[in-house]
Scaffold this motif. Structure first.
Motif, PDB file in Angstrom:
ATOM      1  N   GLU A  28      58.031  15.877  64.116  1.00 51.89           N
ATOM      2  CA  GLU A  28      57.269  17.359  64.047  1.00 51.89           C
ATOM      3  C   GLU A  28      57.280  17.750  65.527  1.00 51.89           C
ATOM      4  N   LYS A  29      58.484  18.614  66.042  1.00 57.44           N
ATOM      5  CA  LYS A  29      57.935  18.613  67.107  1.00 57.44           C
ATOM      6  C   LYS A  29      57.228  19.981  67.856  1.00 57.44           C
ATOM      7  N   HIS A  30      57.130  20.367  66.560  1.00 57.25           N
ATOM      8  CA  HIS A  30      55.860  21.952  67.217  1.00 57.25           C
ATOM      9  C   HIS A  30      54.893  21.490  66.764  1.00 57.25           C
ATOM     10  N   MET A  31      54.469  20.415  66.628  1.00 57.65           N
ATOM     11  CA  MET A  31      52.975  19.833  67.069  1.00 57.65           C
ATOM     12  C   MET A  31      52.514  19.222  67.866  1.00 57.65           C
ATOM     13  N   LEU A  32      53.651  18.565  68.633  1.00 53.51           N
ATOM     14  CA  LEU A  32      53.876  18.123  70.353  1.00 53.51           C
ATOM     15  C   LEU A  32      52.498  18.725  70.795  1.00 53.51           C
ATOM     16  N   ILE A  33      51.759  18.064  72.318  1.00 51.20           N
ATOM     17  CA  ILE A  33      51.071  19.090  73.345  1.00 51.20           C
ATOM     18  C   ILE A  33      50.900  18.711  74.524  1.00 51.20           C
ATOM     19  N   SER A  34      51.645  17.465  74.756  1.00 52.13           N
ATOM     20  CA  SER A  34      52.542  16.876  76.044  1.00 52.13           C
ATOM     21  C   SER A  34      53.147  15.715  75.988  1.00 52.13           C
ATOM     22  N   VAL A  35      53.874  15.341  76.617  1.00 55.39           N
ATOM     23  CA  VAL A  35      54.775  14.217  77.146  1.00 55.39           C
ATOM     24  C   VAL A  35      54.369  13.826  78.635  1.00 55.39           C
ATOM     25  N   GLY A  36      54.674  12.128  78.348  1.00 50.21           N
ATOM     26  CA  GLY A  36      54.345  11.951  79.530  1.00 50.21           C
ATOM     27  C   GLY A  36      55.628  10.990  80.386  1.00 50.21           C
ATOM     28  N   GLN A  37      55.036  10.230  81.214  1.00 49.79           N
ATOM     29  CA  GLN A  37      56.358   9.430  81.323  1.00 49.79           C
ATOM     30  C   GLN A  37      56.457   8.225  80.239  1.00 49.79           C
ATOM     31  N   GLY A  38      56.059   7.441  79.740  1.00 42.04           N
ATOM     32  CA  GLY A  38      56.351   6.830  78.638  1.00 42.04           C
ATOM     33  C   GLY A  38      55.953   7.014  77.484  1.00 42.04           C
ATOM     34  N   VAL A  39      54.375   8.204  77.458  1.00 39.28           N
ATOM     35  CA  VAL A  39      53.940   7.868  75.560  1.00 39.28           C
ATOM     36  C   VAL A  39      54.048   9.647  76.031  1.00 39.28           C
ATOM     37  N   TYR A  40      53.988  10.098  75.095  1.00 36.85           N
ATOM     38  CA  TYR A  40      53.870  11.263  75.167  1.00 36.85           C
ATOM     39  C   TYR A  40      52.218  11.915  73.343  1.00 36.85           C
ATOM     40  N   LEU A  41      51.773  12.972  73.621  1.00 41.89           N
ATOM     41  CA  LEU A  41      50.580  13.532  72.853  1.00 41.89           C
ATOM     42  C   LEU A  41      51.094  14.327  71.791  1.00 41.89           C
TER      43      LEU A  41
ATOM     44  N   GLY B  85      48.847  16.892  58.392  1.00 42.03           N
ATOM     45  CA  GLY B  85      46.659  16.044  57.507  1.00 42.03           C
ATOM     46  C   GLY B  85      45.651  15.848  58.430  1.00 42.03           C
ATOM     47  N   PRO B  86      45.599  16.452  59.758  1.00 41.61           N
ATOM     48  CA  PRO B  86      44.537  15.533  60.653  1.00 41.61           C
ATOM     49  C   PRO B  86      42.945  15.871  60.348  1.00 41.61           C
ATOM     50  N   VAL B  87      42.489  14.922  60.152  1.00 36.52           N
ATOM     51  CA  VAL B  87      40.702  14.849  60.498  1.00 36.52           C
ATOM     52  C   VAL B  87      40.252  15.781  60.600  1.00 36.52           C
ATOM     53  N   ASN B  88      40.636  16.875  62.187  1.00 40.44           N
ATOM     54  CA  ASN B  88      39.722  17.946  62.395  1.00 40.44           C
ATOM     55  C   ASN B  88      40.786  18.707  63.334  1.00 40.44           C
ATOM     56  N   ASP B  89      40.322  19.698  64.081  1.00 39.45           N
ATOM     57  CA  ASP B  89      40.838  20.342  65.289  1.00 39.45           C
ATOM     58  C   ASP B  89      41.369  19.557  66.268  1.00 39.45           C
ATOM     59  N   HIS B  90      41.435  18.659  66.475  1.00 36.60           N
ATOM     60  CA  HIS B  90      41.095  17.844  67.350  1.00 36.60           C
ATOM     61  C   HIS B  90      41.503  16.593  66.938  1.00 36.60           C
ATOM     62  N   HIS B  91      42.222  16.257  66.388  1.00 38.96           N
ATOM     63  CA  HIS B  91      43.022  15.099  66.128  1.00 38.96           C
ATOM     64  C   HIS B  91      44.579  15.105  66.943  1.00 38.96           C
ATOM     65  N   ALA B  92      43.762  13.820  67.471  1.00 37.17           N
ATOM     66  CA  ALA B  92      45.549  13.946  68.415  1.00 37.17           C
ATOM     67  C   ALA B  92      46.151  12.402  68.273  1.00 37.17           C
ATOM     68  N   LEU B  93      47.768  12.241  67.738  1.00 45.61           N
ATOM     69  CA  LEU B  93      48.276  10.944  68.044  1.00 45.61           C
ATOM     70  C   LEU B  93      48.694  10.449  69.900  1.00 45.61           C
ATOM     71  N   ILE B  94      48.051   9.441  69.683  1.00 38.47           N
ATOM     72  CA  ILE B  94      49.345   9.112  71.473  1.00 38.47           C
ATOM     73  C   ILE B  94      50.377   7.952  70.830  1.00 38.47           C
ATOM     74  N   VAL B  95      52.173   7.982  71.572  1.00 40.11           N
ATOM     75  CA  VAL B  95      52.609   7.285  70.718  1.00 40.11           C
ATOM     76  C   VAL B  95      54.108   7.445  71.775  1.00 40.11           C
ATOM     77  N   PRO B  96      53.957   6.138  72.000  1.00 38.29           N
ATOM     78  CA  PRO B  96      55.470   5.953  72.989  1.00 38.29           C
ATOM     79  C   PRO B  96      56.844   6.460  72.992  1.00 38.29           C
ATOM     80  N   LEU B  97      57.765   7.328  73.616  1.00 42.34           N
ATOM     81  CA  LEU B  97      58.579   7.591  74.038  1.00 42.34           C
ATOM     82  C   LEU B  97      59.741   6.575  72.915  1.00 42.34           C
ATOM     83  N   THR B  98      59.974   5.393  73.163  1.00 44.69           N
ATOM     84  CA  THR B  98      60.818   4.426  72.452  1.00 44.69           C
ATOM     85  C   THR B  98      60.302   4.355  71.260  1.00 44.69           C
ATOM     86  N   HIS B  99      61.194   4.143  70.129  1.00 48.09           N
ATOM     87  CA  HIS B  99      60.843   3.068  69.051  1.00 48.09           C
ATOM     88  C   HIS B  99      60.167   2.405  69.535  1.00 48.09           C
ATOM     89  N   ASP B 100      60.494   0.852  69.855  1.00 48.66           N
ATOM     90  CA  ASP B 100      59.474  -0.706  69.820  1.00 48.66           C
ATOM     91  C   ASP B 100      58.918  -0.064  70.753  1.00 48.66           C
TER      92      ASP B 100
END
Length: 382
Positions: A160-173, A178-193
């Protein structure tokens, strides 16, 4: 186990055994309360009366019709027992009760030389059946995901790319579905493993990703405090699922001062070995230890202190071969972090993301709003 064995010193007369053990159970309960209310802001104190997870009972023993000089402390969960034994003995495996702690307790009897170790539970621990909110959360049933592609890989068509907030060196936000609230965020690695070797999973399996995630968490924590006027609750469930796991860290703003209640509810609801990391300076990777010590994954949480100035770290590391008291594979519920918040906030629907789903147009609005607020904050902070 959720039971501790307590042995009184020889100096305690037999006629005082019951009184001595009872006073110890009350004192240990106070120690648990102090642990949760440490670094508080002067708000309402959380006690065992309001939070059953903190209750401590004493199981007396008789030998030959006489009161024995030992007994068993019964806790609501293994996590509560682990917190208590570390606090009163200074060792997660137990030992002699710290003299300084006994001195601060100001008990009527001199109990110097009391020892405390892990004991055997009288019965397998169960979840608190009295929690109506937790029972209500269980009524929400959803069909399991049937996806074959990873939602978190940016190259995947299901991401769901429309929900991206920012993309870093090795992770994206990103914002979650289904967020808990309006500022619920996930920190996710760019690589799967996330792991360098592909064996252990989670952010702590890769030093560079863990370091970048720490930077993002620091920014989000400051953003929550300065802009949203809230604390930040963070957790990661790094345990493989049937479809494989793409690691992700949940960062959820919560009302100031809610942290101790969240921690207490975690103790009440956890059926796994969740313990507080007492040493604030030690790295979590060091606590995890050798790779085989957590080859089953881990659950990690950062729970804000009552005053909002810091946070407490809770960790459960799992062995792939580890079993619970019923002989089943030890597990951390898939939605455990959300279940805890649902119970604390008395909103059962928050326990599962599918109950909080909104239309794509609303998702785009939330992500754009979060993105603009965070960019503005970061520019003002630089």
């Amino acid at each position: 186990s959720s039971t501790l064995f307590v042995k009184l010193p020889p100096s305690v007369p037999e006629s005082s055994n019951v009184a001595a053990l009872t006073s110890i159970s009350k004192w240990v309960q106070t120690v648990l309360e102090d642990q949760l209310n440490a670094d508080g802001s002067g708000g309402e104190r959380i006690t065992a009366e309001t939070e059953p997870a903190l209750k401590v009972a004493i199981r007396h023993v008789q030998k030959g019709g006489r009161d024995a000089s030992f007994g068993f402390l019964e806790f609501a969960s293994h996590a509560a027992a682990a917190m208590a034994i570390a606090a009163v003995t200074g060792n997660e495996n137990g030992g002699d009760v710290l003299g300084d702690e006994l001195a601060k307790a100001k008990l009527e009897l001199d109990l110097s030389g009391t020892s405390c170790y892990w004991g055997t539970a009288s019965k397998a621990p169960t979840r608190d059946e009295g929690d109506a909110d937790e029972r209500a959360a269980k009524r929400f049933k959803f069909t399991p995901d049937t996806r074959t592609d990873c939602w978190f890989c940016l190259a995947s068509p299901t991401c769901e790319k429309h929900m991206l907030i920012s993309v870093g060196q090795g992770v994206y936000l990103t914002m979650p579905k289904g967020p808990v609230n309006d500022h619920h965020a996930l920190i996710v690695p760019l690589t799967h493993d996330a792991a360098d070797d592909g064996k252990n999973i989670g952010f702590f399996a890769n030093a560079s990703l863990a370091a970048e995630a720490e930077q993002v968490k620091t920014t989000l924590r400051k953003f929550a405090k300065d802009v949203l006027k809230k604390d930040l609750f963070i957790y990661e469930r790094a345990i493989n699922t049937k479809g494989g796991l793409h690691p992700h860290i949940n960062a959820i703003p919560v009302e100031p001062g809610l942290g101790p209640t969240i921690q207490a509810r975690m103790l009440s609801m956890s059926m796994f070995h969740l313990v507080e990391v007492q040493n604030d300076t030690i790295a979590i990777r060091a606590v995890l230890g050798d790779e085989e010590d957590w080859d089953g994954g881990y659950f990690y949480a950062e729970v804000p202190s009552a005053g909002g100035a810091g946070y407490k770290r809770l960790l459960c590391k799992l062995r792939a071969s580890e079993q619970d008291n019923n002989g089943r594979k030890m597990q951390v519920p898939l939605q455990f972090g959300r279940e805890v918040l649902a119970s604390v906030l008395k909103k059962p629907e928050l326990a599962h993301w599918k109950a909080c789903e909104v239309a794509k147009e609303k998702e785009e609005q939330l992500a754009q709003g979060y993105r603009e607020m965070l960019e503005k904050f970061e520019k003002g902070s630089s």
